[in-house]
Design a protein around this motif. Structure first.
Motif, PDB file in Angstrom:
ATOM      1  N   ALA A  47       0.823  -1.210   0.000  1.00 32.41           N
ATOM      2  CA  ALA A  47       0.000   0.000   0.000  1.00 32.41           C
ATOM      3  C   ALA A  47       0.856   1.257   0.000  1.00 32.41           C
ATOM      4  N   THR A  48       2.103   1.150   0.463  1.00 31.62           N
ATOM      5  CA  THR A  48       3.001   2.299   0.532  1.00 31.62           C
ATOM      6  C   THR A  48       3.762   2.509  -0.770  1.00 31.62           C
ATOM      7  N   ALA A  49       3.768   1.509  -1.635  1.00 33.17           N
ATOM      8  CA  ALA A  49       4.590   1.550  -2.847  1.00 33.17           C
ATOM      9  C   ALA A  49       4.122   2.628  -3.823  1.00 33.17           C
ATOM     10  N   ASP A  50       5.083   3.178  -4.584  1.00 31.82           N
ATOM     11  CA  ASP A  50       4.738   4.105  -5.662  1.00 31.82           C
ATOM     12  C   ASP A  50       4.066   3.356  -6.807  1.00 31.82           C
ATOM     13  N   LYS A  51       4.581   2.153  -7.082  1.00 32.41           N
ATOM     14  CA  LYS A  51       3.973   1.305  -8.102  1.00 32.41           C
ATOM     15  C   LYS A  51       3.929  -0.118  -7.557  1.00 32.41           C
ATOM     16  N   ARG A  52       2.741  -0.690  -7.574  1.00 32.67           N
ATOM     17  CA  ARG A  52       2.535  -2.022  -7.009  1.00 32.67           C
ATOM     18  C   ARG A  52       1.937  -2.941  -8.053  1.00 32.67           C
ATOM     19  N   LEU A  53       2.443  -4.184  -8.117  1.00 33.79           N
ATOM     20  CA  LEU A  53       1.948  -5.184  -9.052  1.00 33.79           C
ATOM     21  C   LEU A  53       1.463  -6.405  -8.289  1.00 33.79           C
ATOM     22  N   ARG A  54       0.323  -6.949  -8.713  1.00 34.16           N
ATOM     23  CA  ARG A  54      -0.203  -8.175  -8.107  1.00 34.16           C
ATOM     24  C   ARG A  54       0.395  -9.377  -8.815  1.00 34.16           C
ATOM     25  N   LEU A  55       0.938 -10.313  -8.028  1.00 33.10           N
ATOM     26  CA  LEU A  55       1.525 -11.499  -8.632  1.00 33.10           C
ATOM     27  C   LEU A  55       1.489 -12.651  -7.644  1.00 33.10           C
ATOM     28  N   ASN A  56       1.056 -13.794  -8.116  1.00 34.51           N
ATOM     29  CA  ASN A  56       1.088 -15.009  -7.307  1.00 34.51           C
ATOM     30  C   ASN A  56       2.522 -15.245  -6.825  1.00 34.51           C
ATOM     31  N   PRO A  57       2.738 -15.471  -5.526  1.00 35.37           N
ATOM     32  CA  PRO A  57       4.112 -15.616  -5.021  1.00 35.37           C
ATOM     33  C   PRO A  57       4.874 -16.777  -5.642  1.00 35.37           C
ATOM     34  N   VAL A  58       4.163 -17.787  -6.119  1.00 30.36           N
ATOM     35  CA  VAL A  58       4.824 -18.910  -6.779  1.00 30.36           C
ATOM     36  C   VAL A  58       5.509 -18.451  -8.070  1.00 30.36           C
ATOM     37  N   LYS A  59       5.045 -17.346  -8.645  1.00 29.95           N
ATOM     38  CA  LYS A  59       5.582 -16.836  -9.898  1.00 29.95           C
ATOM     39  C   LYS A  59       6.760 -15.877  -9.716  1.00 29.95           C
ATOM     40  N   GLN A  60       7.137 -15.602  -8.477  1.00 30.03           N
ATOM     41  CA  GLN A  60       8.207 -14.632  -8.242  1.00 30.03           C
ATOM     42  C   GLN A  60       9.530 -15.069  -8.862  1.00 30.03           C
ATOM     43  N   TYR A  61       9.827 -16.355  -8.841  1.00 30.22           N
ATOM     44  CA  TYR A  61      11.078 -16.865  -9.422  1.00 30.22           C
ATOM     45  C   TYR A  61      11.145 -16.515 -10.909  1.00 30.22           C
ATOM     46  N   GLU A  62      10.076 -16.803 -11.647  1.00 26.56           N
ATOM     47  CA  GLU A  62      10.058 -16.501 -13.077  1.00 26.56           C
ATOM     48  C   GLU A  62      10.176 -15.004 -13.321  1.00 26.56           C
ATOM     49  N   PHE A  63       9.548 -14.212 -12.467  1.00 27.33           N
ATOM     50  CA  PHE A  63       9.604 -12.760 -12.616  1.00 27.33           C
ATOM     51  C   PHE A  63      11.046 -12.253 -12.480  1.00 27.33           C
ATOM     52  N   VAL A  64      11.780 -12.779 -11.507  1.00 26.17           N
ATOM     53  CA  VAL A  64      13.169 -12.352 -11.297  1.00 26.17           C
ATOM     54  C   VAL A  64      14.015 -12.727 -12.510  1.00 26.17           C
ATOM     55  N   LEU A  65      13.824 -13.939 -13.050  1.00 27.28           N
ATOM     56  CA  LEU A  65      14.611 -14.347 -14.212  1.00 27.28           C
ATOM     57  C   LEU A  65      14.259 -13.521 -15.450  1.00 27.28           C
ATOM     58  N   CYS A  66      13.007 -13.089 -15.540  1.00 26.03           N
ATOM     59  CA  CYS A  66      12.628 -12.184 -16.640  1.00 26.03           C
ATOM     60  C   CYS A  66      13.384 -10.859 -16.531  1.00 26.03           C
ATOM     61  N   LEU A  67      13.484 -10.330 -15.318  1.00 22.64           N
ATOM     62  CA  LEU A  67      14.230  -9.088 -15.113  1.00 22.64           C
ATOM     63  C   LEU A  67      15.702  -9.278 -15.448  1.00 22.64           C
ATOM     64  N   MET A  68      16.264 -10.415 -15.053  1.00 20.83           N
ATOM     65  CA  MET A  68      17.667 -10.694 -15.339  1.00 20.83           C
ATOM     66  C   MET A  68      17.908 -10.741 -16.847  1.00 20.83           C
ATOM     67  N   ASN A  69      16.983 -11.363 -17.565  1.00 17.24           N
ATOM     68  CA  ASN A  69      17.143 -11.458 -19.018  1.00 17.24           C
ATOM     69  C   ASN A  69      17.056 -10.091 -19.675  1.00 17.24           C
ATOM     70  N   GLU A  70      16.132  -9.241 -19.197  1.00 19.32           N
ATOM     71  CA  GLU A  70      15.996  -7.892 -19.749  1.00 19.32           C
ATOM     72  C   GLU A  70      17.277  -7.091 -19.544  1.00 19.32           C
ATOM     73  N   ILE A  71      17.853  -7.189 -18.374  1.00 20.65           N
ATOM     74  CA  ILE A  71      19.088  -6.454 -18.070  1.00 20.65           C
ATOM     75  C   ILE A  71      20.235  -6.978 -18.926  1.00 20.65           C
ATOM     76  N   TYR A  72      20.302  -8.284 -19.094  1.00 23.22           N
ATOM     77  CA  TYR A  72      21.373  -8.876 -19.906  1.00 23.22           C
ATOM     78  C   TYR A  72      21.228  -8.458 -21.378  1.00 23.22           C
TER      79      TYR A  72
END
Length: 868
Positions: A299-324
């Motif tokens: 609730a305090t975040a400037d930008k908040r996204l809803r995501l099933n916690p089981v999907k957090q691993y895939e989300f992190v790897l997506c960010l890693m790929n974008e940065i790479y």
């Protein structure tokens, strides 16, 4: 022309597009709140609960909150202590059992208020809600007052045989049992929470030397074990560095409620708020949050996204790929890692999981633009695999500067594994355990049901529970020994390397209790008759003089050091020798994604009850949850879409929220509980707070809420709190959930849009406010020059200019009360809403300061809760 709709929904009825169900007059309270009240007309359960919570408030008032000399048993001092002055408080530095440094306010020897120690290096004068309310536990009428035991040998099936007994008899019988077990080769098992005390660690070691068959089993219902194991896999050690949250320009939180119920809350809020100062807009941080439940962190975040916690691993790897792909990685990646992350595409992932692309589009550019000054943090509830991926993501962003290696975590004990607890319970069942000691712990409540602990314990001949008040494990014991509250105890604690905190007693034991460490020490004596109240104090001083003090390398004598330690409540020394080491990126190869099938169940730490040990504290039960505003209950928090899918509703009644029930089934582990529909929840995700459903506790906390620990399986690991593939069905039953959401909702035509007409809710961006400041400072100089001889007109002109620049209308005063003139000194309070996170600590602090009565669930349901 667009329809003029309110920007903010006001009530659950409005959210559900339902007509208001009750008529309200021009009155600040909802109907029924101020009707005649007769405690004798309450149902028996409600009446007993009301008297219990009232008794706790009364005990605190009578024992502690009295500015004047008690005209009962307390009489004036024959010889007044030099440090005591009537009506003037004294302050003592100490530490709570969780390591928070505190200052305790005492009046004529009675502790009456707990606040943070402003000099303490970690929490720096801040404490959380639980710490504020913990003083009520000192005066809790439900505390055990005398040792109790069952005279017959062996464990009875009920506790009707428990009788008060003298400490000497207890000590003699237990010492004999300890000697017999050690001599016969039977194990002496001590079950304790994690040890964060260097002297307590030595005590366990010395006890094991005295009784060689002793084993100590440490555990926690909530811990950071996944994070520590991931850190060890990446860096070769489990010394977690503190996080420089206050240094991060961009912060990304993944299922980490670091402002609510995970980690050192007081410290984390302080660090986060440091970068949310509207008077320092050039140093303002941006905060992203990705989570499945809806927390105050989200609730305090400037930008908040809803995501099933089981999907957090895939989300992190997506960010890693974008940065790479953008050639922005600060480190070279192994070919195996590049191959692994290349199959994860952020756009595809966002579409598949219905992420708001508008909110997501600035995240990766923000992280890249702030390389070395951003930080990605993940919650303890997430798996080891996610934490390994997060560690590598931070390395790719060059964020190792955000790790404070001068302040690292210390491990005094290792938590026992599932296999080790299985072995213990197997030994209990087969009669190989001679003595079982619950060292201020409650495994009968905390351990998953499939361990069979409550059955196996019946085969142990001597079961001892050291507790402040009776709990589920004590109910299965044949010795119940009352122990001291933190404000009656000596102790030392170390949350980080080099930062040691001291605990000192502020008051003598109120009841016939002893410090738990002193009880063990006395059983180590050749003659238990030699017990003295300062036995652990002397043991701790000796340990510091011989082992701890020499390591500090101080030039002062030990006595001078010790007195300073007691006075200050802490000592800072021995900075961590840990340094940054290259990451083992190959650790990512052993990780994998988990599919999210069916419903996902999140079992989360309670905001205010922790793991359930604070359930008998009425102030904590009655503080409304910061998001749902529910009191005196836990529930299944679900999204509106999930509620529609399950065909359940919540909020039929505008006063008491009638909640439909659901049944959760995880591989045969079932639980029925009510739903609370909360916008912001991820779909098909159900969040449940643990720490409720206590059955053996004082009347305040007994059978409040639902015990969801039964949904945990030992096969998944003791620290697993996320389960997927659950079967969820509506039960057709209903349950009354009490929420303060509409206790003071003024819904009449005259006032229903007051917050809009008065323009008291306004939102701005940092760029807008920066531009405003620049323009206002320029106009301010001209106004001050123009009205330098007329201060009244100057203030009016400054106010008018500010309103003009902010785009407001002039404020229209709407008052539902009769205006009263205040010609004298006025009191006012301002809250910086950029820094406030809504944790509720201030509400609890006010309750404690003014001894605000607790009224219980039934009366809260009538709108009679008395929070400020």
């Amino acid at each position: 022309m667009m329809e003029n709709k309110p920007r903010f929904w006001k009530s659950l009825n409005q959210l559900a597009n339902k007509p208001e169900s009750i008529e309200r007059s021009h009155h600040e309270f909802v109907p029924g709140t101020t009707d005649n009240f007769d405690v004798n007309q309450l149902p028996e359960v409600s009446r007993r609960k009301f008297l219990a919570v009232l008794g706790a408030s009364a005990a605190f008032a009578a024992t502690a909150c009295n500015n004047y000399r008690d005209k009962g048993e307390i009489i004036s001092y024959n010889k007044k202590p030099e440090s005591i002055y009537y009506g003037i408080a004294n302050y003592y530095a100490s530490t709570l059992n969780d390591g928070q440094g505190i200052l305790v306010k005492a009046r004529e020897g009675r502790p009456i208020k707990i606040d943070g120690n402003p000099e303490h290096k970690i929490n720096r004068g801040k404490v959380d809600t639980i710490a504020q309310a913990s003083i009520l536990d000192l005066y809790d009428p439900a505390r055990c007052r005398n040792p109790k035991y069952i005279p017959d040998e062996g464990l009875l099936l009920d506790r009707s045989g428990l009788k008060d007994v003298e400490w000497l008899k207890v000590d003699e019988k237990i010492q004999k049992a300890l000697k017999d077990s050690a001599n016969s080769g039977k194990e002496i098992a001590i079950i304790a929470h994690n040890c964060i005390s260097p002297t307590q660690k030595k005590l366990f070691a010395d006890f094991t030397v005295k009784y060689p068959t002793t084993k100590v089993y440490h555990y926690e219902l909530f811990d950071n074990k996944n994070k520590k194991e991931a850190w060890k896999a990446c860096y070769g050690n489990d010394a977690l560095p503190a996080l420089k949250i206050c240094k991060a320009n961009v912060l990304l939180s993944l299922q980490f409620d670091f402002l609510g119920n995970e980690g050192n809350i007081a410290e984390q809020i302080m660090k986060f708020s440091h970068r949310r100062d509207v008077d320092n807009l050039t140093d303002f941080s941006r905060f992203y949050c990705v989570e499945g439940d809806y927390s105050i962190t989200g609730a305090t975040a400037d930008k908040r996204l809803r995501l099933n916690p089981v999907k957090q691993y895939e989300f992190v790897l997506c960010l890693m790929n974008e940065i790479y792909k953008k050639n922005a990685s600060a480190i070279a990646l192994d070919a195996s890692v590049v191959s692994m992350i290349s199959s994860y595409n952020l756009d595809t992932f966002a579409s598949q999981n219905h992420l708001n692309k508008h909110k997501l589009e600035t995240l990766v550019p923000d992280l890249i633009a702030n390389k070395g000054k951003s930080l990605v943090i993940a919650g303890n509830i997430l798996s080891k695999d996610v934490h390994i991926a997060v560690n590598l993501l931070n390395e790719m962003l060059g964020n190792t500067e955000m790790y404070d290696y001068a302040s690292t975590s210390i491990t005094f004990c290792e938590e026992r594994t599932v296999a080790e607890f299985d072995d213990l319970i197997g030994a209990m069942s087969s009669g190989k355990i001679g003595v079982l000691i619950h060292f201020d712990s409650n495994p009968a409540y905390h351990l998953p049901n499939d361990y069979g602990y409550s059955t196996a314990i019946k085969k142990v001949p001597t079961v001892i529970s050291m507790v402040e008040s009776v709990n589920e494990s004590a109910a299965l014991s044949n010795y119940i020994l009352p122990i001291n509250h933190a404000l009656e105890s000596w102790g030392d604690f170390a949350l980080r390397n080099g930062n040691y905190s001291l605990q000192q007693p502020i008051i003598n034991p109120i009841h016939n209790s002893r410090q738990k460490e002193a009880i063990l020490l006395n059983w180590m004596n050749d003659d238990v008759k030699t017990y003295s109240h300062d036995i652990y104090h002397k043991f701790m001083m000796n340990h510091w003089e011989t082992a701890m003090y020499p390591m500090l390398g101080l030039s002062v004598s030990f006595k001078e050091f010790w007195y300073s330690f007691v006075h200050d409540g802490f000592v800072n020394a021995l900075a961590s020798t840990a340094t940054a080491t290259p990451i083992n990126s190959a650790a990512l190869a052993g990780t994998k994604a988990v599919s999210a099938n069916g419903y996902t169940i999140m079992l989360i730490n309670s905001m205010y009850l922790g793991d359930g040990r604070y359930a008998n504290n009425g102030w904590l039960q009655e503080v409304p949850h910061p998001i749902t505003k529910v009191m005196w209950d836990n529930y299944a928090m679900i999204s509106p879409a999930t509620a529609k899918e399950l065909k359940v509703t919540y909020g039929e009644d505008a006063m008491n929220q009638v909640a439909d029930g659901i049944e959760i089934d995880i591989n045969g582990r079932k639980l029925k509980l009510p739903v609370v529909i909360q916008p912001g929840m991820a779909d098909k995700v159900i969040a449940i707070q643990l720490g409720y459903g206590r059955t053996e506790i004082g009347d305040v906390g007994k059978e409040v809420g639902f015990n969801a620990i039964g949904l945990i399986s030992k096969s998944a690991g003791m620290n697993t709190k996320i389960y997927t593939g659950a079967n969820v069905t509506a039960t057709g039953e209903s349950y009354t959930v009490v929420s303060s959401q509409e206790h003071h909702a003024l819904d009449d035509t005259f006032v229903k849009d007051m917050h809009l007409s008065r323009h008291i809710i306004n939102e701005y961006t940092v760029p807008f406010y920066s531009e405003f400041n620049e323009k206002f400072e320029k106009a301010k100089k001209e106004i001050e020059e123009k009205y330098k001889d007329d201060p009244i007109q100057k203030e009016k002109a400054l106010k008018s200019e500010a309103i003009h620049l902010l785009g407001h209308h002039e404020y229209a005063m709407h008052n539902i009360y009769t205006d009263v003139e205040y010609p004298d000194v006025k009191w006012a309070m301002a809250i910086d809403m950029n820094k406030c996170v809504g944790c509720g600590a201030c509400v609890t602090a006010c309750n404690v300061e003014n001894n605000v009565p607790i009224v219980g669930k039934t009366e809260c349901g009538h709108g009679r809760e008395m929070h400020w």
